[in-house]
Every structure is written in structure tokens, then in C-alpha cells.
Design a protein around this motif. Structure first.
Motif, PDB file in Angstrom:
ATOM      1  N   ASP A   3      31.212  -5.149  49.259  1.00  0.00           N
ATOM      2  CA  ASP A   3      31.842  -5.914  50.315  1.00  0.00           C
ATOM      3  C   ASP A   3      33.334  -6.056  50.064  1.00  0.00           C
ATOM      4  N   PRO A   4      34.153  -5.993  51.119  1.00  0.00           N
ATOM      5  CA  PRO A   4      35.599  -6.145  50.947  1.00  0.00           C
ATOM      6  C   PRO A   4      35.950  -7.571  50.603  1.00  0.00           C
ATOM      7  N   LEU A   5      37.058  -7.740  49.910  1.00  0.00           N
ATOM      8  CA  LEU A   5      37.497  -9.099  49.635  1.00  0.00           C
ATOM      9  C   LEU A   5      37.943  -9.744  50.930  1.00  0.00           C
ATOM     10  N   VAL A   6      37.811 -11.046  50.988  1.00  0.00           N
ATOM     11  CA  VAL A   6      38.178 -11.805  52.176  1.00  0.00           C
ATOM     12  C   VAL A   6      39.380 -12.661  51.841  1.00  0.00           C
ATOM     13  N   GLY A  60      31.635 -19.338  49.923  1.00  0.00           N
ATOM     14  CA  GLY A  60      32.818 -18.893  49.200  1.00  0.00           C
ATOM     15  C   GLY A  60      33.991 -18.617  50.118  1.00  0.00           C
ATOM     16  N   THR A  61      33.711 -17.995  51.263  1.00  0.00           N
ATOM     17  CA  THR A  61      34.770 -17.726  52.236  1.00  0.00           C
ATOM     18  C   THR A  61      35.353 -19.030  52.774  1.00  0.00           C
ATOM     19  N   PHE A  71      38.494 -14.899  48.618  1.00  0.00           N
ATOM     20  CA  PHE A  71      37.113 -14.829  48.161  1.00  0.00           C
ATOM     21  C   PHE A  71      36.701 -13.384  47.927  1.00  0.00           C
ATOM     22  N   ILE A  72      36.028 -13.141  46.798  1.00  0.00           N
ATOM     23  CA  ILE A  72      35.467 -11.833  46.496  1.00  0.00           C
ATOM     24  C   ILE A  72      34.000 -12.028  46.119  1.00  0.00           C
ATOM     25  N   PRO A  73      33.071 -11.398  46.825  1.00  0.00           N
ATOM     26  CA  PRO A  73      31.659 -11.537  46.476  1.00  0.00           C
ATOM     27  C   PRO A  73      31.335 -10.804  45.194  1.00  0.00           C
ATOM     28  N   THR A  86      35.995  -8.945  38.962  1.00  0.00           N
ATOM     29  CA  THR A  86      37.023  -9.636  38.184  1.00  0.00           C
ATOM     30  C   THR A  86      38.323  -8.840  38.190  1.00  0.00           C
ATOM     31  N   ALA A  87      38.214  -7.523  38.015  1.00  0.00           N
ATOM     32  CA  ALA A  87      39.407  -6.674  38.028  1.00  0.00           C
ATOM     33  C   ALA A  87      40.081  -6.707  39.394  1.00  0.00           C
ATOM     34  N   ARG A  88      39.293  -6.702  40.459  1.00  0.00           N
ATOM     35  CA  ARG A  88      39.856  -6.768  41.814  1.00  0.00           C
ATOM     36  C   ARG A  88      40.584  -8.090  42.039  1.00  0.00           C
ATOM     37  N   ALA A  89      40.006  -9.171  41.527  1.00  0.00           N
ATOM     38  CA  ALA A  89      40.643 -10.476  41.664  1.00  0.00           C
ATOM     39  C   ALA A  89      41.989 -10.503  40.952  1.00  0.00           C
TER      40      ALA A  89
END
Length: 262
Positions: A3-6, A60-61, A71-73, A86-89
């Protein structure tokens, strides 16, 4: 999970309650609600930029929108997804100054009935996922050369245990041990690592099995005569994240209303 980050487009609050975490980049696991959600709110009110990692997409969103964050699932049972999220965040924030590991699960079962599946699920979320997020965040902190802070949510169960929660207590004891070793290994990089051991806090965790009689009984265990609220834990987390706690590391701090005094 793919899922894409929001990311919200809401502006950050114009008037902050404080400035202790101004411009700090913060990743909060389990930040959709409960203690993690309150920590995200408190940190944002002090100027922090927040990314929430959680499996609860709707909550979360909504929380990320509330704090002007992202928010990142994530599925913390899956170590690859945990590392990727975690890396994406961190990439989204452009680095990380503070990692808060608040995600956790609670199941009750007598020890004679705990299965291998029960044990593995408890440890995969409560301990192994924490190790993964710490590894990813710490590598980023070391590469940046600016130190950092890691705050891990354990439980008073790590110190006292309790009938019916053997695998939960063991997983939280692992959090305390992991925190101490991380503090020893990463202190030379200017990274502090501490854990919080909340007592009985009134959150959604455990609500399905909690009765009014249970609440009254537990209130009697505290000299303060009440149970904890998420804000009680968030306030101590804020202290650990602030410059006031720069010389504090490797600790397992009780937030129990006096139910545990060591």
C-alpha cells in the motif's frame, strides 16, 4: 504490504504547546491509537514531524491527519515488510531523530496451553519487529552522525509477570533486555535507548476482557487509586525524547502509578 504511504496536506498547528521537539523527525510504530497515538499527538504538539506505522489503516490515516503527519501501513509479523516500512518512513522524513516502538499485542493463556504459534506471534510483534525497526533506524542515525533517541514500550509485566500472560510477559522482558544491550552498543554514537514499563493503562488493548470489577481491583493496587491513561505514558516518553534526558540510557522506567516501585 504494498500500500502507498498516505500523506496529509493539513498544515501543522500554528500554535504549538511547546518547542522541545521542534523539527525532530519521529517514527512511531503502533501509533494509530492508544499509547502510541497519544505519543504521536504529544510529540507533534512539541514541534515534531511524525510518521505513524501501523496495521490499522483507517485509524492510522486519521491519526496522521490529526497531527499533520504521514501514515504508512505495516505488517509487523513480516520482518521484510517491517524493514521496508521503516526505511520508507525514514526516507520520507529525510532521516530520523527519534524512534518510538509502541506496537504490541496482548493475549491471555495459561502456560500449559500456550502453543508454539501463540509464542511465535507474540514475540514476532512485541520483540522481533522492534529489533528490526531499531536496526533500520540506528543505521540511519549512525550514517547521519547526529545521534538519536529510541524509546521502546515494554510493560510492568516484564518485571512482575502475571498468571495467564506468560508469553506476553516474556516478550516484554525481551524488550527490556534488548533495550539495555542496544544502549550499551550504540551509546558511542550518541544514541540513547530506553524502555517504558506501563502498568494497567486504559486503552483498547485488553478492553474486550476488562470488567468494571477488574478496574476496581487494579485501582486498589496503585497508591494513587486509579489506572493509567495514555497521556501518563506519553508525558514520560516526551521527557525521554527531549534534551532533558540526554544523559539517560539503558533504563526500564516504570509508569505504573506505584504498582511497581523498582
Amino acid at each position: 504490504m504494498s500500500d502507498p504511504l498516505v500523506t496529509t496536506t493539513l498544515a501543522r498547528p500554528a500554535r504549538l504547546a511547546g518547542q522541545r521537539l521542534l523539527t525532530k523527525r519521529v517514527v512511531v510504530t503502533g501509533g494509530a491509537r492508544g499509547i502510541g497515538g497519544e505519543i504521536a499527538r504529544r510529540f507533534a504538539s512539541e514541534g515534531a514531524r511524525i510518521v505513524v506505522l501501523d496495521r490499522l489503516v483507517e485509524e492510522g490515516t486519521r491519526l496522521a491527519s490529526e497531527v499533520g503527519g504521514t501514515f504508512i501501513p505495516v505488517d509487523l509479523v513480516d520482518p521484510l515488510d517491517t524493514a521496508d516500512a521503516t526505511a520508507r518512513a525514514i526516507d520520507h522524513l529525510g532521516g530520523v531523530d527519534i524512534l518510538v516502538n509502541s506496537a504490541g499485542i496482548l493475549r491471555f493463556s495459561p502456560l500449559l496451553e500456550v502453543t508454539v504459534t501463540d509464542w511465535n506471534e507474540m514475540f514476532s510483534v512485541n520483540a522481533r519487529a522492534m529489533l528490526t525497526t531499531m536496526q533500520v533506524a540506528t543505521r540511519a542515525m549512525i550514517a547521519a552522525g547526529c545521534g538519536g533517541k529510541i524509546i521502546n514500550l515494554a510493560s510492568m509485566a516484564a518485571k512482575t509477570g502475571g498468571a495467564g500472560e506468560g508469553h506476553y510477559a516474556a516478550s516484554k522482558a525481551a524488550v527490556v533486555a534488548l533495550t539495555r544491550v542496544a544502549a550499551l552498543e550504540w551509546g558511542t554514537h550518541g544514541i540513547t535507548v530506553n524502555s517504558l514499563c506501563p502498568g494497567y493503562v486504559l486503552t483498547d488493548m485488553g478492553a474486550a476482557t476488562r470488567t468494571d470489577e477488574d478496574i476496581a481491583t487494579w485501582c486498589g493496587y496503585s497508591p494513587l487509586g486509579r489506572l493509567g491513561e495514555p497521556a501518563d505514558v506519553a508525558g514520560v516518553a516526551l521527557f525521554l525524547a527531549s534534551p532533558d534526558a540526554d544523559y539517560l540510557t539503558g533504563q526500564a522506567i516504570n509508569v505504573t502509578g506505584g504498582m511497581v516501585m523498582h
